[in-house]
Write an enzyme that holds these catalytic residues in place. Structure first.
Site, PDB file in Angstrom:
ATOM      1  N   HIS A  90       1.209  -0.923  -0.237  1.00 54.47           N
ATOM      2  CA  HIS A  90       0.334   0.265  -0.252  1.00 54.47           C
ATOM      3  C   HIS A  90       0.791   1.664  -0.261  1.00 54.47           C
ATOM      4  CE1 HIS A  90      -2.758  -3.120   2.139  1.00 54.47           C
ATOM      5  NE2 HIS A  90      -2.981  -1.973   1.055  1.00 54.47           N
ATOM      6  N   GLN A 128       7.821  -6.851   6.133  1.00 50.64           N
ATOM      7  CA  GLN A 128       8.241  -6.802   7.609  1.00 50.64           C
ATOM      8  C   GLN A 128       9.481  -8.371   6.972  1.00 50.64           C
ATOM      9  OE1 GLN A 128       5.571  -6.106  11.115  1.00 50.64           O
ATOM     10  NE2 GLN A 128       7.297  -7.414  12.458  1.00 50.64           N
ATOM     11  N   HIS A 156       1.182  -1.590  10.901  1.00 47.67           N
ATOM     12  CA  HIS A 156       1.521  -1.314  10.231  1.00 47.67           C
ATOM     13  C   HIS A 156      -0.592  -0.463   9.764  1.00 47.67           C
ATOM     14  CE1 HIS A 156       3.347  -4.501   8.547  1.00 47.67           C
ATOM     15  NE2 HIS A 156       3.453  -4.707   9.861  1.00 47.67           N
TER      16      HIS A 156
HETATM   17  N1  LIG Z   1       3.219 -10.338   5.256  1.00 51.85           N
HETATM   18  C1  LIG Z   1       2.984  -8.606   5.302  1.00 51.85           C
HETATM   19  N2  LIG Z   1       1.498  -8.576   5.105  1.00 51.85           N
HETATM   20  C2  LIG Z   1       1.898  -7.746   4.739  1.00 51.85           C
HETATM   21  C3  LIG Z   1       3.248  -6.437   5.332  1.00 51.85           C
HETATM   22  N3  LIG Z   1       2.872  -5.330   5.598  1.00 51.85           N
HETATM   23  C4  LIG Z   1       0.827  -5.358   4.688  1.00 51.85           C
HETATM   24  N4  LIG Z   1       0.886  -6.342   4.452  1.00 51.85           N
HETATM   25  C5  LIG Z   1      -0.611  -7.428   3.693  1.00 51.85           C
HETATM   26  O1  LIG Z   1      -0.330  -7.616   2.903  1.00 51.85           O
HETATM   27  C6  LIG Z   1      -2.105  -7.928   2.907  1.00 51.85           C
HETATM   28  C7  LIG Z   1      -2.322  -7.418   0.802  1.00 51.85           C
HETATM   29  O2  LIG Z   1      -3.224  -8.144   0.314  1.00 51.85           O
HETATM   30  P1  LIG Z   1      -5.188  -7.731  -0.650  1.00 51.85           P
HETATM   31  O3  LIG Z   1      -5.804  -8.599  -0.149  1.00 51.85           O
HETATM   32  O4  LIG Z   1      -3.973  -7.947  -1.994  1.00 51.85           O
HETATM   33  O5  LIG Z   1      -4.809  -6.413  -0.142  1.00 51.85           O
HETATM   34  P2  LIG Z   1      -6.195  -5.687   0.670  1.00 51.85           P
HETATM   35  O6  LIG Z   1      -7.371  -5.934  -0.371  1.00 51.85           O
HETATM   36  O7  LIG Z   1      -5.749  -4.083   0.781  1.00 51.85           O
HETATM   37  O8  LIG Z   1      -5.623  -6.198   1.615  1.00 51.85           O
HETATM   38  P3  LIG Z   1      -6.645  -5.585   2.997  1.00 51.85           P
HETATM   39  O9  LIG Z   1      -5.548  -5.161   3.892  1.00 51.85           O
HETATM   40  O10 LIG Z   1      -6.273  -6.731   3.901  1.00 51.85           O
HETATM   41  O11 LIG Z   1      -7.843  -4.584   2.897  1.00 51.85           O
HETATM   42  C8  LIG Z   1      -2.702  -7.589   3.161  1.00 51.85           C
HETATM   43  O12 LIG Z   1      -2.876  -8.664   3.969  1.00 51.85           O
HETATM   44  C9  LIG Z   1      -1.741  -6.790   3.810  1.00 51.85           C
HETATM   45  O13 LIG Z   1      -2.251  -6.798   5.697  1.00 51.85           O
HETATM   46  C10 LIG Z   1       3.988  -7.308   5.249  1.00 51.85           C
HETATM   47  O14 LIG Z   1       5.234  -6.445   5.561  1.00 51.85           O
HETATM   48  N5  LIG Z   1       4.037  -8.703   5.786  1.00 51.85           N
HETATM   49 ZN   LIG Z   2       0.242  -2.380   3.444  1.00 52.40          ZN
END
Ligand SMILES: Nc1nc2c(ncn2[C@@H]2O[C@H](COP(=O)(O)OP(=O)(O)OP(=O)(O)O)[C@@H](O)[C@H]2O)c(=O)[nH]1
Ligand SMILES: [Zn+2]
Length: 198
Positions: A90, A128, A156
């Site tokens: 993001h 992370q 986060h």
């Molecule tokens: N493993 C991991 N996940 C991360 C990190 N930073 C952000 N995320 C996750 O990356 C994921 C991206 O998922 P998507 O479903 O593609 O994105 P999204 O629709 O914006 O997901 P939501 O955050 O659940 O609304 C999310 O679950 C975030 O919480 C990190 O450092 N490590």
């Molecule tokens: Zn993120």
């Protein structure tokens, strides 16, 4: 290279990013030409370059610059190193603390270099888990210690300001090499980072 003041920013790159931010500001329903926002695209462009300056930096070189021969072979811990990074999904901040330990193998490293290594890898688009491994492998491959351990605890913004909107969750990641793969050594480190005296 590191950015200490605005004069050091690459003008061409700043110009390109500034134009993109101008578009974003207009697209979200604002007016990039209004007085309060006139300089915002340029500030944002410089802030983004600051937050991603790790791509121009070499963490191994930073460590090599302050390695000293020393026969100390006990655990060295630098804990509570504050870190700020950007999640690669993001491009929103995640922030928290890193705790690093190593057991020297003939060489110690200047203490300030460990937080510097954290910053080099944190100032990139990251997850992370990879940030944790980047720091761990850099210290392991460069200093070649008897062991190295890295723990990161972070919150986060993408989980706080948007998405699942959880304000209090903290994510912990860790990595252990060499002597820290042994349970007693790992436990000593984990105990020391959770104590006030550690
Ligand atoms: N493993 C991991 N996940 C991360 C990190 N930073 C952000 N995320 C996750 O990356 C994921 C991206 O998922 P998507 O479903 O593609 O994105 P999204 O629709 O914006 O997901 P939501 O955050 O659940 O609304 C999310 O679950 C975030 O919480 C990190 O450092 N490590
Ligand atoms: Zn993120």
């Amino acid at each position: 290279m590191s950015y200490h003041n605005f004069e050091e920013y690459n003008i061409k790159v700043t110009d390109k990013i500034r134009n993109q931010y101008s578009n974003i500001i207009n697209e979200v329903g604002e007016d990039a030409a209004r007085e309060g926002l006139v300089k915002t695209p340029e500030r944002a462009a410089k802030a983004m370059q600051f937050l991603t300056q790790g791509y121009q930096q070499d963490a191994a070189e930073i460590l090599k610059g302050a390695m000293f021969k020393e026969n100390y072979s006990e655990m060295v811990i630098v804990k509570n190193i504050e870190l700020y990074s950007l999640c690669e999904h993001h491009m929103l901040p995640f922030f928290g603390k890193a705790h690093i330990a190593y057991i020297p193998n003939g060489h110690i490293v200047g203490l300030s270099k460990l937080p510097r290594v954290v910053d080099v890898f944190a100032r990139r688009l990251q997850v992370q888990e990879r940030l944790t491994h980047n720091i761990l492998e850099c210290i392991n491959n460069t200093l070649k210690p008897q062991g190295v351990a890295v723990v990161i605890e972070a919150s986060h913004m993408c989980m706080m300001m948007r998405g699942v909107q959880k304000q209090n969750s903290v994510t912990t990641t860790s990595g252990f090499r060499g002597q820290f793969e042994k349970i007693e050594t790992r436990n000593e480190f984990l105990k020391l980072i959770s104590s006030d005296l550690g």
